[in-house]
Design an enzyme around this catalytic site. Structure first.
Site, PDB file in Angstrom:
ATOM      1  N   GLU A  26      -5.373  -5.481  -4.924  1.00 43.97           N
ATOM      2  CA  GLU A  26      -4.997  -5.767  -3.611  1.00 43.97           C
ATOM      3  C   GLU A  26      -4.750  -7.130  -3.540  1.00 43.97           C
ATOM      4  OE1 GLU A  26      -8.708  -4.950  -1.346  1.00 43.97           O
ATOM      5  OE2 GLU A  26      -8.071  -2.680  -1.402  1.00 43.97           O
TER       6      GLU A  26
ATOM      7  N   HIS B  82      -4.017  -0.840  -4.390  1.00 40.79           N
ATOM      8  CA  HIS B  82      -5.588  -0.692  -4.153  1.00 40.79           C
ATOM      9  C   HIS B  82      -6.266  -0.463  -5.682  1.00 40.79           C
ATOM     10  CE1 HIS B  82      -5.070  -0.852   0.154  1.00 40.79           C
ATOM     11  NE2 HIS B  82      -4.189   0.108  -0.069  1.00 40.79           N
TER      12      HIS B  82
ATOM     13  N   SER C  85       0.759  -0.878   0.027  1.00 39.35           N
ATOM     14  CA  SER C  85      -0.057  -0.106  -0.016  1.00 39.35           C
ATOM     15  C   SER C  85       0.856   1.378   0.119  1.00 39.35           C
ATOM     16  CB  SER C  85      -0.960   0.160   1.262  1.00 39.35           C
ATOM     17  OG  SER C  85      -1.821   0.908   1.239  1.00 39.35           O
TER      18      SER C  85
END
EC number: 3.4.15.6
Length: 282
Positions: free
Chosen positions: A200, A173, A131
């Protein structure tokens, strides 16, 4: 330590599995030394460093790493800590957690700890990030931006990254938050012309100018080399046009060659022209 010319990055799109097979984190531990792995968990991105760090310690210890420890840097002064520098100097794997990528660069960039991490990377330590920890991998990163919208100059803010994979833009994401528009907006603004959008529980493993995709999703690759855009003709809030871009969507097991800028299919063939999944013409 002996210098290893093989530099490896594991760049994760976020929300990776930590409870079941842990495919991506398992691969990180394996490449970082397996049962001899010494892993440092960098928690600069998160405001909950102890909770987040201990969660990763449990996973890495379950997978058999010899040692896993947190290096928490709440301020830039912490990035000069002798304890942190010693931990990094012995690490075979360095893992950046999720959170806020701007926190990572504001605390770490151009510090002694930043230098030490790059030194270990050059010596062969595996660098991984999820992330926000993925966002900082290029030399220019997406700091923040709107999702699920058409490309416009105003929707994305760029800033300096940590530079482990220069010359590209990375977003995470990706499918889950509809970020194609902001990835394209970032590419048009930056000198980089190759963008990677990572879903993800999916990662791209970068080794020797080649990328391999692992995980349950895909990596979307946008190549804007030799394209036309209207950036010089519009105002900040007006829609971007881009013509001639290439798009590749690669799932688990597929590879991409950074030198030729071409995907490598399962049979090892690098196509010069689009390859249809069947012989029927549309």
């Amino acid at each position: 330590m002996e210098v290893n010319s093989k530099q490896e990055l594991i760049i994760i799109g976020g929300a990776e599995d930590k409870k079941e097979d842990c495919q991506i984190l398992r691969e990180f531990v394996r490449r970082a030394g397996g049962t001899k792995a010494k892993i440092v968990i960098m928690t600069a991105a998160t405001e909950l460093p102890r909770d987040v760090g201990e969660n990763y310690i449990r996973v890495f210890e379950k997978l058999g790493a010899e040692d896993a420890r947190i290096v928490d840097t709440e301020t830039r002064d912490d990035a000069y800590s002798s304890t942190a520098l010693e931990a990094v100097s012995k690490a075979t794997g360095i893992f950046f957690t999720g959170g806020d990528q701007a926190r990572i660069t504001s605390i770490l960039k151009d510090t002694e700890l930043d230098t030490a991490i790059h030194k270990r990377f050059a010596e062969g330590a595996v660098i991984a990030g999820t992330s926000a920890g993925a966002a900082v991998m290029p030399d220019k990163m997406i700091v923040e931006g709107d999702s699920q919208t058409n490309p416009r100059m105003e929707i994305v803010e760029m800033g300096p990254g940590l530079g482990f994979l220069p010359g590209v833009v990375i977003d995470q994401h990706f499918l889950q938050r509809g970020r194609l528009g902001r990835l394209i907006s970032a590419l048009v603004q930056e000198p980089a012309d190759l963008g990677f959008g990572i879903d993800e529980n999916t990662a791209m493993v970068v080794t020797d100018k080649q990328i391999e995709i692992i995980g349950e999703g895909s990596v979307t690759i946008v190549d804007v080399q030799d394209t036309y855009n209207n950036m010089g003709e519009i105002l900040k809030d007006e829609a971007l046009a881009i013509c001639g871009a290439k798009l590749h969507i690669l799932p688990h097991g597929y590879k991409f060659d950074l030198k030729t800028r071409q995907p490598i299919l399962n049979n090892g063939y690098i196509p010069d022209v689009p390859v249809l999944a069947n012989s029927e013409k549309i």
